[in-house]
Scaffold this motif. Structure first.
Motif, PDB file in Angstrom:
ATOM      1  N   ALA A 132      -1.264  13.927  -7.452  1.00  0.00           N
ATOM      2  CA  ALA A 132      -2.327  14.740  -6.859  1.00  0.00           C
ATOM      3  C   ALA A 132      -2.181  16.194  -7.309  1.00  0.00           C
ATOM      4  O   ALA A 132      -1.067  16.707  -7.422  1.00  0.00           O
ATOM      5  N   GLY A 152       5.819  16.610  -2.067  1.00  0.00           N
ATOM      6  CA  GLY A 152       5.726  15.153  -2.167  1.00  0.00           C
ATOM      7  C   GLY A 152       6.872  14.465  -1.446  1.00  0.00           C
ATOM      8  O   GLY A 152       6.671  13.460  -0.754  1.00  0.00           O
ATOM      9  N   ALA A 154       0.812  -1.212   0.000  1.00  0.00           N
ATOM     10  CA  ALA A 154       0.000   0.000   0.000  1.00  0.00           C
ATOM     11  C   ALA A 154       0.847   1.265   0.000  1.00  0.00           C
ATOM     12  O   ALA A 154       0.533   2.229  -0.703  1.00  0.00           O
ATOM     13  N   ILE A 155       1.910   1.269   0.770  1.00  0.00           N
ATOM     14  CA  ILE A 155       2.710   2.492   0.895  1.00  0.00           C
ATOM     15  C   ILE A 155       3.755   2.601  -0.205  1.00  0.00           C
ATOM     16  O   ILE A 155       3.809   3.593  -0.933  1.00  0.00           O
ATOM     17  N   SER A 156       4.596   1.589  -0.341  1.00  0.00           N
ATOM     18  CA  SER A 156       5.705   1.691  -1.289  1.00  0.00           C
ATOM     19  C   SER A 156       5.266   1.647  -2.741  1.00  0.00           C
ATOM     20  O   SER A 156       5.834   2.333  -3.587  1.00  0.00           O
ATOM     21  N   MET A 209       1.949   1.906  -3.904  1.00  0.00           N
ATOM     22  CA  MET A 209       0.731   2.611  -4.278  1.00  0.00           C
ATOM     23  C   MET A 209       0.788   4.086  -3.851  1.00  0.00           C
ATOM     24  O   MET A 209       0.707   4.976  -4.693  1.00  0.00           O
ATOM     25  N   GLU A 210       0.922   4.338  -2.569  1.00  0.00           N
ATOM     26  CA  GLU A 210       0.896   5.722  -2.075  1.00  0.00           C
ATOM     27  C   GLU A 210       2.060   6.536  -2.624  1.00  0.00           C
ATOM     28  O   GLU A 210       1.863   7.680  -3.056  1.00  0.00           O
ATOM     29  N   ALA A 211       3.253   5.968  -2.588  1.00  0.00           N
ATOM     30  CA  ALA A 211       4.440   6.736  -2.981  1.00  0.00           C
ATOM     31  C   ALA A 211       4.337   7.292  -4.403  1.00  0.00           C
ATOM     32  O   ALA A 211       4.518   8.497  -4.602  1.00  0.00           O
ATOM     33  N   LEU A 220       1.577   7.546  -6.310  1.00  0.00           N
ATOM     34  CA  LEU A 220       0.326   8.267  -6.542  1.00  0.00           C
ATOM     35  C   LEU A 220       0.321   9.679  -5.972  1.00  0.00           C
ATOM     36  O   LEU A 220      -0.317  10.567  -6.535  1.00  0.00           O
ATOM     37  N   LYS A 221       1.024   9.899  -4.871  1.00  0.00           N
ATOM     38  CA  LYS A 221       0.971  11.233  -4.247  1.00  0.00           C
ATOM     39  C   LYS A 221       1.476  12.314  -5.179  1.00  0.00           C
ATOM     40  O   LYS A 221       1.031  13.445  -5.127  1.00  0.00           O
ATOM     41  N   GLY A 249       6.636  12.067   1.738  1.00  0.00           N
ATOM     42  CA  GLY A 249       7.288  10.761   1.631  1.00  0.00           C
ATOM     43  C   GLY A 249       8.254  10.493   2.764  1.00  0.00           C
ATOM     44  O   GLY A 249       8.313   9.371   3.298  1.00  0.00           O
ATOM     45  N   VAL A 262       6.160   9.577   5.825  1.00  0.00           N
ATOM     46  CA  VAL A 262       5.504   8.282   5.680  1.00  0.00           C
ATOM     47  C   VAL A 262       6.518   7.138   5.752  1.00  0.00           C
ATOM     48  O   VAL A 262       6.314   6.148   6.461  1.00  0.00           O
TER      49      VAL A 262
END
Length: 146
Positions: A32, A40, A20-22, A24-26, A28-29, A44, A47
């Motif tokens: 935005a 960002g 989820a974090i490495s 997907m989130e990383a 995708l942010k 990062g 997180v």
């Protein structure tokens, strides 16, 4: 009994966190609206340092459960050892280097891309695969569907 359940659950929860974090989130942010490279990177840093602390706790708990209930097969122990070694390298070497690099980029004094970042991605990919394999292996040991 609790430690056996924990031994099965930890690799899967950890696997999910990395996914989820490495993965997907990383990335995708940065897509935005209004997110600058500096913003960002600042997010990062927060997180990934938080993820690292949780990973350290998970690694300690995994080692405790493997000590308490050592599986008959060596794979889960060996794979967990590799995961812990990668985590130590991330904690003591990669994260500080990436943090310094992010600080340079945020301050406008560094290049935005680094091969060190690719090493971190590779380490997380290896941990990701091994954690899933460890979870499946331990589930097979502890959950018998006779």
């Amino acid at each position: 009994m609790f430690l056996r359940v924990l031994q099965i659950a930890l690799p899967f929860i950890w696997f999910g966190m990395i996914g989820a974090i490495s993965f997907m989130e990383a990335p995708l942010k940065f897509q935005a609206p209004g997110i600058t490279l500096g913003l960002g990177l600042g997010i990062g840093r927060l997180v990934f340092f938080a993820l690292n602390k949780v990973e350290i706790v998970f690694a300690i708990l995994m080692c405790i459960t493997l000590f308490a209930y050592r599986p008959k097969k060596m794979f889960p122990v060996a794979a967990t050892a590799i995961i812990v070694i990668l985590l130590i390298l991330e904690t003591l070497w990669l994260l500080p280097v990436l943090d310094a690099r992010a600080e340079q980029v945020i301050n406008g004094t560094g290049e935005p891309y680094s091969s060190t970042h690719l090493i971190y991605i590779a380490f997380d990919a290896i941990k990701f695969v091994l954690l899933f394999a460890v979870g499946v292996s331990l589930a097979k040991v502890h959950l018998r569907f006779d």
